[in-house]
Design a protein around this motif. Structure first.
Motif, PDB file in Angstrom:
ATOM      1  N   PHE A 187       0.840  -1.202   0.000  1.00  0.00           N
ATOM      2  CA  PHE A 187       0.000   0.000   0.000  1.00  0.00           C
ATOM      3  C   PHE A 187       0.877   1.255   0.000  1.00  0.00           C
ATOM      4  CE2 PHE A 187      -4.121   1.719   2.202  1.00  0.00           C
ATOM      5  CZ  PHE A 187      -4.347   2.544   1.114  1.00  0.00           C
ATOM      6  N   VAL A 188       1.897   1.257   0.844  1.00  0.00           N
ATOM      7  CA  VAL A 188       2.767   2.431   0.953  1.00  0.00           C
ATOM      8  C   VAL A 188       3.516   2.698  -0.354  1.00  0.00           C
ATOM      9  CG1 VAL A 188       4.785   3.403   2.130  1.00  0.00           C
ATOM     10  CG2 VAL A 188       3.035   2.191   3.444  1.00  0.00           C
ATOM     11  N   VAL A 189       4.168   1.664  -0.888  1.00  0.00           N
ATOM     12  CA  VAL A 189       5.020   1.903  -2.060  1.00  0.00           C
ATOM     13  C   VAL A 189       4.223   2.135  -3.338  1.00  0.00           C
ATOM     14  CG1 VAL A 189       6.984   0.650  -1.091  1.00  0.00           C
ATOM     15  CG2 VAL A 189       5.325  -0.579  -2.506  1.00  0.00           C
ATOM     16  N   THR A 190       2.928   1.786  -3.336  1.00  0.00           N
ATOM     17  CA  THR A 190       2.103   2.105  -4.499  1.00  0.00           C
ATOM     18  C   THR A 190       1.325   3.398  -4.309  1.00  0.00           C
ATOM     19  OG1 THR A 190       0.321   0.681  -3.645  1.00  0.00           O
ATOM     20  CG2 THR A 190       1.846  -0.291  -5.236  1.00  0.00           C
ATOM     21  N   ARG A 191       1.297   3.939  -3.104  1.00  0.00           N
ATOM     22  CA  ARG A 191       0.563   5.183  -2.830  1.00  0.00           C
ATOM     23  C   ARG A 191       1.399   6.423  -3.093  1.00  0.00           C
ATOM     24  NH1 ARG A 191      -1.202   9.375  -2.201  1.00  0.00           N
ATOM     25  NH2 ARG A 191      -3.077  10.086  -1.095  1.00  0.00           N
ATOM     26  N   ILE A 205       3.461  14.901  -5.333  1.00  0.00           N
ATOM     27  CA  ILE A 205       3.536  14.326  -4.004  1.00  0.00           C
ATOM     28  C   ILE A 205       2.511  13.222  -3.801  1.00  0.00           C
ATOM     29  CG2 ILE A 205       3.294  14.826  -1.532  1.00  0.00           C
ATOM     30  CD1 ILE A 205       4.228  17.627  -2.086  1.00  0.00           C
ATOM     31  N   THR A 206       1.285  13.430  -4.268  1.00  0.00           N
ATOM     32  CA  THR A 206       0.202  12.557  -3.852  1.00  0.00           C
ATOM     33  C   THR A 206      -0.264  11.567  -4.887  1.00  0.00           C
ATOM     34  OG1 THR A 206      -1.458  14.175  -4.555  1.00  0.00           O
ATOM     35  CG2 THR A 206      -0.658  14.324  -2.291  1.00  0.00           C
ATOM     36  N   LEU A 227       9.568   9.393  -3.942  1.00  0.00           N
ATOM     37  CA  LEU A 227       9.395   9.391  -2.487  1.00  0.00           C
ATOM     38  C   LEU A 227       9.248   7.991  -1.918  1.00  0.00           C
ATOM     39  CD1 LEU A 227       6.899  12.342  -1.862  1.00  0.00           C
ATOM     40  CD2 LEU A 227       9.366  12.320  -1.554  1.00  0.00           C
ATOM     41  N   ARG A 228       9.217   7.007  -2.778  1.00  0.00           N
ATOM     42  CA  ARG A 228       8.864   5.651  -2.358  1.00  0.00           C
ATOM     43  C   ARG A 228       9.820   5.091  -1.307  1.00  0.00           C
ATOM     44  NH1 ARG A 228       8.344   3.087  -7.489  1.00  0.00           N
ATOM     45  NH2 ARG A 228       6.213   3.892  -7.567  1.00  0.00           N
ATOM     46  N   GLY A 229      11.107   5.204  -1.538  1.00  0.00           N
ATOM     47  CA  GLY A 229      12.077   4.660  -0.602  1.00  0.00           C
ATOM     48  C   GLY A 229      12.029   5.353   0.745  1.00  0.00           C
ATOM     49  N   GLN A 230      11.905   6.684   0.735  1.00  0.00           N
ATOM     50  CA  GLN A 230      11.807   7.417   1.997  1.00  0.00           C
ATOM     51  C   GLN A 230      10.523   7.077   2.730  1.00  0.00           C
ATOM     52  OE1 GLN A 230      12.277  10.912  -0.497  1.00  0.00           O
ATOM     53  NE2 GLN A 230      13.766  11.719   0.955  1.00  0.00           N
ATOM     54  N   ALA A 231       9.418   6.965   1.981  1.00  0.00           N
ATOM     55  CA  ALA A 231       8.121   6.709   2.608  1.00  0.00           C
ATOM     56  C   ALA A 231       8.090   5.349   3.293  1.00  0.00           C
ATOM     57  CB  ALA A 231       7.016   6.809   1.558  1.00  0.00           C
TER      58      ALA A 231
END
Length: 429
Positions: free
Chosen positions: A341-345, A418-419, A350-354
């Motif tokens: 969910f996180v890496v597809t959102r 960002i989103t 920003l994926r790695g940081q998120a």
């Protein structure tokens, strides 16, 4: 370190990449389950001096190390690249496992577990972001699910090995065996893994990103306007998920023995749970590509909570093993699906940081889980309370996941950066 393999400019299926990332994920799965599988033997070893209280404390040291490793991953992934982080974390983890096997006292064993946690904390968020980066968007959930099934496979090996070796052989062999595959996996990763397209020099900067070097921890954008609520919700979901994963994994064999089952039966029940987790990760990843990841995460959390409420009824083995299988799909699968969910959102930049910061904050739940289990087993409460208390974060995790807003396409360019999820042109498939 060998130079990275260039990222292909067209989509091709790379089974070797998927296999290697699954093996890297298997390191954490094996370690997580091997501690729970060896807890009865650790308590029975008079030379170590372990108690139920100290076992709970040491069980929390790995997630503390993981918190540090995940934060390090989030801070460094955009600077040195996910490939280097993966290989470095796997090397540190493997060395720590060998040290665990050699420690003469439980205190020194705990220090070695902390080192293991730092290495694992670097690997898991990075490998999730890495697979998302090089996957075709339409099959991203499937690829991440298949990679995470390696996590479950590694975890499954620990109770199976413990069933075969313990209590006749020393618990130390479980940790030695866990470190041996790295001698093959790490050199192959150096040789075969391509660099992620988000590596410095390959990624396109976000129009709303801070100036290079001005966001050392990678938090400014994640907690900025328009994305702060998403980030905070993910942090809370991960807290619930990792509390479940680490609390249940650390204490399940001991809880089941306290409930009257033999060591062999308890370990096989743990194996059934991890088998269900692996199936849940693959099936959940495919369902996420078709139905969307958000409802799949919610169903997984609620399924795990329902199974925990049923376990104190002490069903017969014919019902208990299927229940353990289904609980694995929910209790363990929910956290793996949260990572998806996180890496597809988030967008790729920003994926790695998120995912790094989500898992870093979530490790606070991982620290709490073993401590809660140890407190209940050391108290006057009946063993059933371990199941009831762990069901609460399952329900809460489902509710929090339902509150995460989905990305929308009708944004301004800055908000979109960002989103909104952006397709990437590189992938496995």
């Amino acid at each position: 370190m060998a130079p990275p393999v260039p990222v292909p400019s067209h989509r091709i299926f790379r089974p070797s990449i998927l296999a290697l990332t699954a093996l890297l994920a298997a390191f954490e799965g094996y370690d997580l389950a091997c501690y729970g599988a060896t807890v009865p033997s650790l308590l029975a070893d008079p030379r170590l001096g372990a108690t139920k209280g100290s076992v709970g404390t040491v069980g929390s040291l790995v997630p503390i190390g993981m918190l540090l490793g995940a934060a390090l991953s989030a801070a460094l992934v955009r600077r040195i690249g996910s490939r280097r982080l993966l290989i470095s974390g796997a090397t540190l983890f493997s060395a720590g496992m060998l040290v665990c096997a050699a420690m003469p006292t439980f205190t020194l064993f705990g220090v070695a577990r902390l080192v293991v946690g730092i290495g694992l904390g670097m690997v898991l968020p990075t490998v999730n972001a890495y697979v998302a980066d090089i996957s075709e968007p339409a099959r991203r959930g499937r690829n991440i699910g298949m990679m995470n099934s390696g996590y479950a496979a590694g975890a499954l090996m620990a109770p199976l090995l413990a069933t075969a070796l313990l209590p006749e052989a020393s618990w130390r062999w479980i940790y030695v065996i866990g470190a041996l595959p790295a001698a093959v996996v790490i050199p192959l990763s150096v040789r075969l893994l391509p660099e992620s397209p988000t590596t410095p020099g390959m990624a396109s900067p976000l129009p709303s990103s801070p100036r290079p070097g001005s966001d050392l921890l990678g938090l400014r954008v994640l907690l900025g306007p328009g994305v702060r609520s998403v980030t905070l919700l993910f942090w809370m979901v991960a807290f619930c998920g990792l509390l479940l994963v680490f609390g249940i994994s650390a204490w399940l064999p001991t809880i089941m023995r306290t409930a009257g089952y033999s060591l062999g039966s308890s370990l096989l029940q743990t194996a059934a749970m991890w088998t269900g987790a692996g199936v849940g990760m693959v099936v959940g990843g495919r369902a996420a590509d078709r139905l969307g990841i958000k409802p799949v995460v919610g169903v997984a959390f609620l399924t795990g909570a329902a199974c925990l409420i049923l376990m104190p009824l002490r069903p017969g083995l014919a019902f208990l093993f299927p229940l353990m299988f289904i609980s694995g799909m929910g209790l363990i699968g929910s956290q793996a699906l949260t990572n998806t969910f996180v890496v597809t959102r988030y967008p790729e930049a920003l994926r790695g940081q998120a995912i790094g910061w989500t898992l870093a904050v979530g490790r606070l739940g991982a620290i709490s889980g073993p401590t809660i289990g140890g407190w209940v087993l050391s108290s006057d409460l009946t063993v059933e309370w371990n199941f009831y208390l762990f069901a609460i974060p399952g329900v809460l995790g489902a509710a929090l996941a339902a509150l995460v807003p989905l990305a929308r396409a009708d944004r301004s360019p800055a908000q979109d950066a960002i989103t909104c999820e952006r397709p990437t042109e590189t992938g496995f498939v």
